[in-house]
Design a protein around this motif. Structure first.
Motif, PDB file in Angstrom:
ATOM      1  N   ILE A 130       0.832  -1.210   0.000  1.00 35.10           N
ATOM      2  CA  ILE A 130       0.000   0.000   0.000  1.00 35.10           C
ATOM      3  C   ILE A 130       0.866   1.260   0.000  1.00 35.10           C
ATOM      4  O   ILE A 130       0.618   2.213  -0.744  1.00 35.10           O
ATOM      5  CB  ILE A 130      -0.959   0.002   1.218  1.00 35.10           C
ATOM      6  N   VAL A 131       1.924   1.255   0.807  1.00 35.66           N
ATOM      7  CA  VAL A 131       2.803   2.434   0.831  1.00 35.66           C
ATOM      8  C   VAL A 131       3.467   2.631  -0.542  1.00 35.66           C
ATOM      9  O   VAL A 131       3.565   3.752  -1.041  1.00 35.66           O
ATOM     10  CB  VAL A 131       3.867   2.324   1.941  1.00 35.66           C
ATOM     11  N   SER A 132       3.872   1.517  -1.164  1.00 31.17           N
ATOM     12  CA  SER A 132       4.485   1.629  -2.506  1.00 31.17           C
ATOM     13  C   SER A 132       3.521   2.292  -3.472  1.00 31.17           C
ATOM     14  O   SER A 132       3.890   3.203  -4.221  1.00 31.17           O
ATOM     15  CB  SER A 132       4.834   0.251  -3.073  1.00 31.17           C
ATOM     16  N   VAL A 133       2.288   1.802  -3.446  1.00 29.03           N
ATOM     17  CA  VAL A 133       1.309   2.315  -4.415  1.00 29.03           C
ATOM     18  C   VAL A 133       1.020   3.788  -4.148  1.00 29.03           C
ATOM     19  O   VAL A 133       0.959   4.604  -5.080  1.00 29.03           O
ATOM     20  CB  VAL A 133       0.013   1.474  -4.359  1.00 29.03           C
ATOM     21  N   THR A 134       0.878   4.155  -2.874  1.00 31.52           N
ATOM     22  CA  THR A 134       0.566   5.561  -2.569  1.00 31.52           C
ATOM     23  C   THR A 134       1.777   6.464  -2.824  1.00 31.52           C
ATOM     24  O   THR A 134       1.627   7.659  -3.004  1.00 31.52           O
ATOM     25  CB  THR A 134       0.075   5.734  -1.123  1.00 31.52           C
TER      26      THR A 134
END
Ligand SMILES: Nc1ncnc2c1ncn2[C@@H]1O[C@H](COP(=O)(O)OP(=O)(O)O)[C@@H](O)[C@H]1O
Ligand SMILES: [Mg+2]
Lengths: 259, 274
Positions: A130-134
């Protein structure tokens, strides 16, 4: 600008330090007088004490969150930069995908976390995803903008020298995009820890976000606030690192002095 | 617009002239820009023939299409109609083969590169080895009087020094064809003077063809064998004046009565058009 001229470095960092000190003083005073209910926010002394007694616990969970946030931030940034470079070089790809890339930003990605948990299980992995995507989105978009807005005279110069698109990308577009990249990285970095914390509530059994949730449930308010402050400190540290990198790349990023 | 008198004045290879190997040729070139509903005829039916080795100047009021014509030859602007060529090559071929070197209006630099790396840029792109390109860049820098500024950043140079660096960058390519867009605009009188004769000397050494856009009548006369006068809206060529001041020019050339005569002729040509 003129302020900077007569204000030394010390004078420039003094006001923010005074502000923080004042806020802590007000916080301490309102906690001591009971103005601020202890169940909402314990005094600074209690939180500081918690840092000391729960050091091991905080450290353990901070490590998890740091791994997720920094790892996710790094992966997202690398992917964002790479995707922007590929799209710049391959026009058909840009024409077909760029609009979708822009539109997909409207998706509230965090709501996919439960699905992600079903697929990969709980733990560091879904949070990092999720952090990667955001991180990916602001970095990709900032980089695209930077690559697109390269000075037309410089592009023309390289073109007249019969440079290949790859050479133009490396020699003009990438350096020109660096200020945009750093701006995007700052945005990404400031949200990486928050996103990690929030995702941990759903997707993890460890990390500062998990600690915030659990200590809240058990009314261990000083621990909860110590965890929140830890996350904030790590965010500041990451921002500091990015600012440092930006300064080191000063020659590339100081394009205000247009030549 | 015969080039008979110009050809006799230049170092143009008469043999290649005879076999029809042309220098710089434009045939009926028109360029129309569309900006929204606005239609700008930047160039209208421009025909031109600059034989090899000629030093040609292009002069005209600002906005009359000088840069556009230069950019047609540089393969940056595509003509709406008509054709352009140099040395028998299309502009695209000339660019691909690095036949020409361009000095842009505004002496563009990459601000994150040192001066020498800016000057070596063309060779770097062409794949020249690092020692060779640095050596040649240093030579060109010395030629334009920028020795000692190799490691400076462009922002640390004055506008005039940056223009000299841009000229040096073009010279490192040893082009057969030098396209210059107001390259001396930001220079002080003294430096400009010195560079004029440096440029003439370099042209003499390399035998390159010069196509120079300028605002300055005196500059056009001292530097060229052929002055092309343009008029605006639509941009077209009104006159081509052959400047018969000999092959070798010196500061004393300006005292030649013919120098004043050509200046006057050009001034009349420009004012007549205005
Ligand atoms: N890329 C462009 N798009 C639209 N109009 C242009 C463009 N380039 C030049 N023009 C217009 O064409 C005319 C000639 O421009 P230019 O060749 O730059 O003139 P000069 O170099 O003689 O000052 C001007 O009116 C200018 O506004
Ligand atoms: Mg111009």
């Amino acid at each position: 600008m003129t302020r900077e001229l007569w204000m030394g470095r010390g004078a420039r960092i003094l006001p923010p330090v005074v502000l923080v000190a004042a806020l802590v003083a007000i916080w301490g005073w309102s906690a001591a007088t009971g103005l601020l209910p202890r169940w909402l926010l314990p005094g600074p002394g209690a939180v500081l004490h918690e840092f000391d007694v729960s050091r091991a616990v905080l450290l353990k969970h901070a490590q998890v969150t740091a791994t997720e946030a920094l790892g996710g931030c790094a992966i997202g940034s690398v992917l964002g930069v790479a995707a922007a470079m590929v799209m710049t070089l391959v026009a058909p790809l840009r024409q077909t995908l760029y609009a979708y890339a822009l539109a997909s930003r409207a998706l509230p990605l965090i709501v996919f976390t439960p699905v992600l948990v079903i697929v990969v299980g709980r733990g560091i992995v879904p949070v990092m995803v999720i952090v990667s995507v955001t991180t990916y989105f602001p970095v990709f978009l900032g980089m695209m903008r930077g690559l697109e807005r390269s000075n037309p005279d410089r592009m023309e110069l390289l073109y007249s020298l019969s440079a290949s698109p790859t050479q133009i990308l490396w020699k003009v577009q990438l350096p020109s995009a660096l200020p945009y990249l750093f701006a995007a990285l700052k945005v990404a970095a400031s949200t990486a820890f928050v996103n990690a914390l929030v995702t941990e509530w759903i997707a993890a059994n460890a990390g500062l976000g998990y600690l915030v949730m659990v200590s809240g449930q058990y009314f261990r308010l000083p621990l909860m606030w110590a965890a929140i402050f830890s996350a904030a400190l790590m965010t500041l540290a990451l921002l500091g690192l990015i600012l440092l990198a930006e300064r080191l790349a000063g020659r590339w990023t100081q394009q205000a002095t247009e030549v | 617009m015969t080039s008979a008198s110009a050809a006799s004045l230049t170092r143009a290879d008469t043999a290649s002239e005879a076999t029809g190997a042309a220098g710089l040729v434009a045939q009926g070139v028109s360029v129309t820009f569309r900006r929204g509903t606005q239609v700008i005829d930047a160039l209208k039916d421009v025909s031109l023939n600059i034989p090899r080795g000629t030093r040609a100047a292009l002069i005209g009021a600002s906005g009359c299409g000088k840069s556009t014509l230069l950019r047609v030859f540089a393969d940056i602007v595509q003509p709406t109609s008509g054709t352009a060529s140099h040395y028998g090559l299309t502009p695209a071929e000339a660019r691909a083969n690095r036949v020409y070197a361009l000095v842009q209006q505004g002496s563009t630099m990459l601000p994150w590169r040192t001066v020498i790396d800016n000057v070596a840029l063309g060779l770097e792109i062409a794949g020249t080895s690092k020692p060779e390109r640095l050596e040649r860049a240093a030579e060109s820098l010395a030629l334009v009087g920028l020795k000692g500024f190799e490691k400076s950043l462009p922002a640390e140079l004055s506008g005039g020094m940056r223009q000299r660096a841009a000229i040096a960058r073009a010279l490192t390519l040893r082009p057969r064809f030098l396209l210059m867009d107001e390259p001396f605009g930001a220079l002080d009188e003294i430096t400009r003077d010195r560079l004029h004769f440096e440029l003439l000397r370099i042209l003499e050494e390399t035998g390159a063809t010069l196509f120079l856009v300028t605002h300055s009548i005196a500059e056009a006369v001292i530097l060229s064998d052929k002055v092309v006068v343009m008029t605006p809206r639509p941009g077209r060529i009104s006159q081509v004046i052959d400047v018969d001041l000999g092959q070798h020019r010196t500061p004393a050339t300006r005292e030649d009565p013919r120098f004043g005569h050509y200046e006057l002729m050009l001034r009349r040509a420009l004012h007549h058009d205005a």
